[in-house]
Design a protein around this motif. Structure first.
Motif, PDB file in Angstrom:
ATOM      1  N   ARG A 107       0.822  -1.202   0.000  1.00 48.15           N
ATOM      2  CA  ARG A 107       0.000   0.000   0.000  1.00 48.15           C
ATOM      3  C   ARG A 107       0.862   1.261   0.000  1.00 48.15           C
ATOM      4  O   ARG A 107       0.498   2.264  -0.623  1.00 48.15           O
ATOM      5  N   ASP A 211      -6.728   3.830  -4.044  1.00 48.77           N
ATOM      6  CA  ASP A 211      -7.748   2.850  -3.646  1.00 48.77           C
ATOM      7  C   ASP A 211      -8.117   1.919  -4.795  1.00 48.77           C
ATOM      8  O   ASP A 211      -8.274   0.705  -4.601  1.00 48.77           O
ATOM      9  N   HIS A 215      -7.581  -2.035  -4.676  1.00 45.97           N
ATOM     10  CA  HIS A 215      -8.739  -2.908  -4.799  1.00 45.97           C
ATOM     11  C   HIS A 215      -8.587  -3.870  -5.988  1.00 45.97           C
ATOM     12  O   HIS A 215      -8.849  -5.062  -5.883  1.00 45.97           O
ATOM     13  N   GLU A 221      -4.990  -2.788   3.288  1.00 44.66           N
ATOM     14  CA  GLU A 221      -4.407  -1.549   3.806  1.00 44.66           C
ATOM     15  C   GLU A 221      -3.001  -1.755   4.335  1.00 44.66           C
ATOM     16  O   GLU A 221      -2.420  -0.827   4.910  1.00 44.66           O
TER      17      GLU A 221
END
Length: 222
Positions: A107, A211, A215, A221
């Motif tokens: 992330r 994001d 995804h 996260e």
């Protein structure tokens, strides 16, 4: 003394050379800035060397001497929009790209890359649109556009390789499909649409890009 004290070069002094180089660079930058404004405002096909020369405040032959063809000038406009200046340093070696390489979690890599997408989008989204439309003007312009797409894919590949090196590759996706997904989201046209047309803030855009990539890659996260 009985000898000619003038330099052997007929009076030219070497310390003038850096000044000439600086002036030449300033002239090139003025031409690039003028071309960028006119290409974005009127399009590639509708902008002439004479238009660019007038906008830059130089003679038309100066534009030819500095860049030659209009296609070469657009290529320089694209390169500088991506990099932010005319220094011959690859994007991946720029200080603002370093956080991508230094990310310690998937992330973190994606967040840093989303910031790069925002930065490049802000500088280059309109120029990308110019190049996209110019691709119909001939083989040379079409090749420039294809090169731009390949370079975006190279950036996407780098991101996936960095994530994979952390031992946390994308779940349920092969490497090529993962690169495809990041390549889709690193397109500056998203910035042009969401920030330019829809009025999103740059922060909203950056968070959305991060994001969506996370995804799509099946990363949480972490």
């Amino acid at each position: 003394m009985g000898v000619n004290s003038r330099p052997a070069d007929g009076g030219r002094r070497r310390y003038d050379s850096p000044l000439r180089d600086q002036r030449a660079r300033q002239t090139r930058q003025a031409i690039v800035a003028a071309a960028t404004r006119l290409f974005v405002l009127h399009g590639y096909a509708a902008t002439s060397h004479a238009d660019i020369a007038a906008e830059a405040g130089v003679a038309r032959p100066t534009v030819f001497a500095a860049f030659g063809s209009k296609a070469a000038l657009l290529r320089e406009v694209v390169d500088q929009a991506l990099a932010g200046d005319d220094d011959p340093v690859p994007v991946a070696d720029r200080p603002w790209f370093r956080p991508v390489r230094e990310g310690r979690t998937p992330r973190a890599v994606l967040n840093a890359y989303a910031e790069v997408c925002r930065l490049i989008g802000g500088r280059a989204a309109e120029v990308f649109e110019v190049a996209r439309r110019a691709a119909d003007e001939g083989a040379e312009m079409a090749e420039l556009w294809e090169t731009m797409q390949r370079n975006r894919r190279t950036g996407a590949t780098m991101v996936i390789d960095l994530i994979s090196a952390l031992g946390a590759g994308p779940h349920d996706l092969d490497r090529r499909r993962a690169v495809d997904l990041v390549w889709v989201y690193n397109d500056p046209s998203h910035y042009r649409s969401l920030v330019g047309a829809c009025g999103w803030s740059e922060q909203e855009y950056t968070l959305w890009i991060a994001d969506q990539m996370a995804h799509g890659l099946g990363l949480g996260e972490s």
